[in-house]
Motif scaffolding. Structure first.
Motif, PDB file in Angstrom:
ATOM      1  N   SER A  18       5.194   0.340   2.595  1.00 33.59           N
ATOM      2  CA  SER A  18       4.928   0.915   1.278  1.00 33.59           C
ATOM      3  C   SER A  18       4.882  -0.197   0.234  1.00 33.59           C
ATOM      4  O   SER A  18       5.887  -0.863  -0.022  1.00 33.59           O
ATOM      5  CB  SER A  18       6.025   1.921   0.898  1.00 33.59           C
ATOM      6  OG  SER A  18       5.889   2.303  -0.472  1.00 33.59           O
ATOM      7  N   CYS A  28      -1.449   4.327   1.910  1.00 34.62           N
ATOM      8  CA  CYS A  28      -0.851   3.394   0.948  1.00 34.62           C
ATOM      9  C   CYS A  28      -1.724   2.150   0.798  1.00 34.62           C
ATOM     10  O   CYS A  28      -1.911   1.642  -0.306  1.00 34.62           O
ATOM     11  CB  CYS A  28       0.561   2.996   1.397  1.00 34.62           C
ATOM     12  SG  CYS A  28       1.465   2.048   0.156  1.00 34.62           S
ATOM     13  N   CYS A  61       3.604   6.199  -3.767  1.00 31.62           N
ATOM     14  CA  CYS A  61       4.293   6.782  -2.617  1.00 31.62           C
ATOM     15  C   CYS A  61       5.285   7.830  -3.123  1.00 31.62           C
ATOM     16  O   CYS A  61       5.973   7.615  -4.133  1.00 31.62           O
ATOM     17  CB  CYS A  61       5.029   5.706  -1.826  1.00 31.62           C
ATOM     18  SG  CYS A  61       3.925   4.713  -0.774  1.00 31.62           S
ATOM     19  N   HIS A 114       1.896   8.797   0.779  1.00 37.18           N
ATOM     20  CA  HIS A 114       1.251   8.176  -0.376  1.00 37.18           C
ATOM     21  C   HIS A 114       0.206   9.121  -0.964  1.00 37.18           C
ATOM     22  O   HIS A 114      -0.696   9.580  -0.263  1.00 37.18           O
ATOM     23  CB  HIS A 114       0.566   6.859   0.017  1.00 37.18           C
ATOM     24  CG  HIS A 114      -0.005   6.105  -1.148  1.00 37.18           C
ATOM     25  ND1 HIS A 114       0.740   5.215  -1.898  1.00 37.18           N
ATOM     26  CD2 HIS A 114      -1.244   6.129  -1.700  1.00 37.18           C
ATOM     27  CE1 HIS A 114      -0.018   4.709  -2.860  1.00 37.18           C
ATOM     28  NE2 HIS A 114      -1.221   5.251  -2.764  1.00 37.18           N
TER      29      HIS A 114
END
Length: 203
Positions: A143, A92, A164, A157
């Motif tokens: 996230s 992420c 995500c 992700h």
């Protein structure tokens, strides 16, 4: 008898002149008093006020400069952290680090505690590294897509879609997008996911 009469006329004229002069003086005094009252009502612009205004301006400039210096320091910390932990950064972070949201969140939350959905607190930058473990939640990461910490076994992700995804979604190479259902064929082309190839369909 003409002399006293003349004297009386002159005295009368003199008294009249004195009366006019007295009236002029009174009018002038009234004007001065009125001007004085106006000046009292007007805001003072003496040197003390000017000094006070200058002090406030200096304090404001100092505060602004201090805030700017702090922002620069935080940005340097973030850059150093990302560089030192390149191999351990979550997907992420890798996928979002060029986004404005990533920069804003890191700048505002750096060195602060973030709460997860279970109410546990974590140092923000710890949530940017793979394998960070919470005693109550297991492995979690922050996230930037959902603006919150998420469990690693429930969310992942996608580096291609740069979003995500739920654990039940997978990325189809043929359609070049994520599709729902790891045990189901792609909605677009019918391709099978790795899980479907390995386990042969429904669990």
């Amino acid at each position: 008898s003409s002399i006293p009469s003349l004297f009386l006329v002159m005295m009368s004229k003199s008294n009249a002149d004195n009366s006019d002069n007295q009236e002029s003086v009174e009018v002038e005094e009234l004007k001065q008093n009125d001007d004085s009252r106006k000046r009292k009502r007007e805001p003072s612009l003496n040197s003390d006020d000017e000094d006070s205004n200058e002090d406030r301006a200096k304090k404001k400039r100092k505060t602004t400069q201090s805030q700017g210096d702090n922002a620069v320091d935080v940005k340097k910390k973030i850059a150093a952290f990302l560089k030192a932990n390149q191999a351990s950064l979550t997907d992420c972070v890798k996928g979002c680090r060029r986004k404005k949201k990533f920069r804003e969140m890191c700048t505002s939350a750096w060195d602060t505690q973030i709460q997860d959905n279970c109410g546990h607190s974590h140092l923000f930058q710890d949530l940017l590294l793979k394998g960070y473990d919470c005693d109550g939640c297991g492995e979690i990461f922050y996230s930037f897509c959902f603006d919150s910490p998420v469990q690693d076994n429930c969310t992942w992700h996608c580096l291609v879609c740069k979003e995500c995804m739920d654990w039940r979604e997978w990325h189809c190479e043929t359609c070049n997008k994520c599709t729902y259902g790891v045990s189901l064929p792609c909605d677009g082309c019918g391709a099978k996911s790795e899980v479907m190839e390995e386990f042969g369909g429904f669990f």
